[in-house]
Motif scaffolding. Structure first.
Motif, short mmCIF file in Angstrom:
data_model
loop_
_atom_site.label_atom_id
_atom_site.label_comp_id
_atom_site.label_asym_id
_atom_site.label_seq_id
_atom_site.Cartn_x
_atom_site.Cartn_y
_atom_site.Cartn_z
N ASP A 182 32.74 37.72 37.17
CA ASP A 182 33.33 38.75 36.31
C ASP A 182 33.37 40.11 36.99
O ASP A 182 33.79 41.10 36.38
N ALA A 183 32.92 40.20 38.23
CA ALA A 183 32.87 41.50 38.91
C ALA A 183 34.28 42.00 39.20
O ALA A 183 35.21 41.22 39.43
N GLU A 184 34.46 43.32 39.16
CA GLU A 184 35.74 43.91 39.51
C GLU A 184 36.03 43.63 40.98
O GLU A 184 35.12 43.66 41.82
N PRO A 185 37.31 43.36 41.33
CA PRO A 185 37.65 43.08 42.73
C PRO A 185 37.20 44.19 43.68
O PRO A 185 36.75 43.92 44.79
N GLU A 186 37.31 45.47 43.25
CA GLU A 186 36.90 46.57 44.12
C GLU A 186 35.41 46.51 44.42
O GLU A 186 34.98 46.71 45.56
N THR A 187 34.61 46.22 43.38
CA THR A 187 33.15 46.13 43.56
C THR A 187 32.79 44.98 44.49
O THR A 187 31.97 45.11 45.40
N ALA A 188 33.42 43.80 44.26
CA ALA A 188 33.14 42.64 45.10
C ALA A 188 33.57 42.89 46.54
O ALA A 188 32.86 42.54 47.49
#
Length: 310
Positions: free
Chosen positions: A239-245
């Motif tokens: 569920d993590a945001e793509p930017e964070t991942a």
């Protein structure tokens, strides 16, 4: 003694005057490393599971069906009511669960479970590989003490994930009373924190940043950094945001994430994300930051998969 999934499913279906249907739909691998796939049908639902023996595959299919029925609202007894990832949609797609973008890392969960309850650490070995170069299937064995499971998939990592998944569910079911306080999301968060700690330690010992080739075939990161990047990919929450991942994975690989904006011909603007330093430059473009980050993550995922198959 705890009832087996087959027994629990049979007792549940008796209430509806029905019986679950089982079918062995596939067998792969050499005779001494055979992998069986069983399909289970009940109440309009169909699931499938693989294992090294027909008995284990049938039990796993029953367990998955119980979880599916619980999600559909039926009163399934614990621990079989626990949610599980969707089953592979087709025969032979063994790494769909383990390597899909929306899946979780069962290797990380199994490792955390063993650490929390003082079990021997999981060990993985490659049992064999079959098929032509363009359609290779790998068979991996995962073991925790005297307990072991064998699974096959199109990559080594996916086979290990499937073996870890089977072991994890087996231990959770048979140690349900002891592991009822084990929270999967917390365990995945701890795994991610440990991966980042290893990255910081590795960076302190080897502060240089390797170049990253544009072509997957020329990808030449050092093995340690590839492992760190793979760990970061596995530990990233679905569920993590793509930017964070992307920030976490790029950091593990020793790369900076740089954002740029360019005007588009039809109005609006384009977002560019660059992973630096790399030679030639790795740049990904999309209409939004989220989409650009997703493109970069997809490239890194493909790169890690290619590296794992070499």
């Amino acid at each position: 003694m705890m009832k087996t999934p087959i027994t629990v499913l049979q007792e549940l279906m008796v209430k509806f005057s029905q019986s679950p249907e089982y079918e062995c739909i596939a067998q792969s691998g050499p005779q001494h490393l055979a992998v069986f796939e069983y399909r289970c049908s009940a109440r309009g639902h169909v699931v499938s599971a693989t294992a090294r023996s027909k008995k284990e595959a049938k039990q796993e299919a029953a367990r998955l069906m119980l979880a599916r029925l619980a999600a559909a609202g039926l009163n399934v007894p614990a621990p079989y009511a626990a949610p599980c990832p969707p089953c592979p949609p087709a025969v032979g797609d063994g790494d769909a669960v383990a390597a899909g973008s929306g899946s979780r890392s069962y290797k990380a969960l199994l490792k955390e479970l063993c650490q929390e309850y003082n079990l021997p650490g999981p060990e993985y070995t490659l049992e064999g590989d079959t098929g032509p170069a363009h359609a290779r299937r790998f068979t991996a064995r995962g073991a925790v003490g005297a307990h072991a499971r064998v699974a096959s998939a199109t990559t080594k990592k996916a086979a290990q994930q499937l073996a870890a998944q089977q072991l994890y569910h087996y231990l959770r079911e048979n140690l349900a009373r002891l592991t009822e306080d084990f929270v999967e999301e917390d365990a995945l968060a701890r795994a991610h924190e440990r991966a980042m700690e290893r990255y910081v330690e590795a960076r302190a010992d080897a502060p240089h940043r390797p170049d990253l080739a544009q072509r997957v075939a020329d990808y030449h990161l050092e093995e340690e950094q590839v492992n760190l990047g793979a760990d970061a990919l596995e530990a990233a929450s679905p569920d993590a945001e793509p930017e964070t991942a992307l920030q976490a994975v790029a950091g593990a690989l020793g790369l900076r994430v740089e954002w740029h904006s360019l005007p588009a011909e039809q109005g609006g603007s384009l977002t560019l994300v660059r992973l630096a330093p790399s030679s030639p430059p790795l740049v990904f473009c999309a209409r939004t930051r989220e989409a650009a980050a997703a493109e970069a993550l997809a490239y890194l995922r493909l790169t890690m998969k290619f590296r794992d198959q070499k």
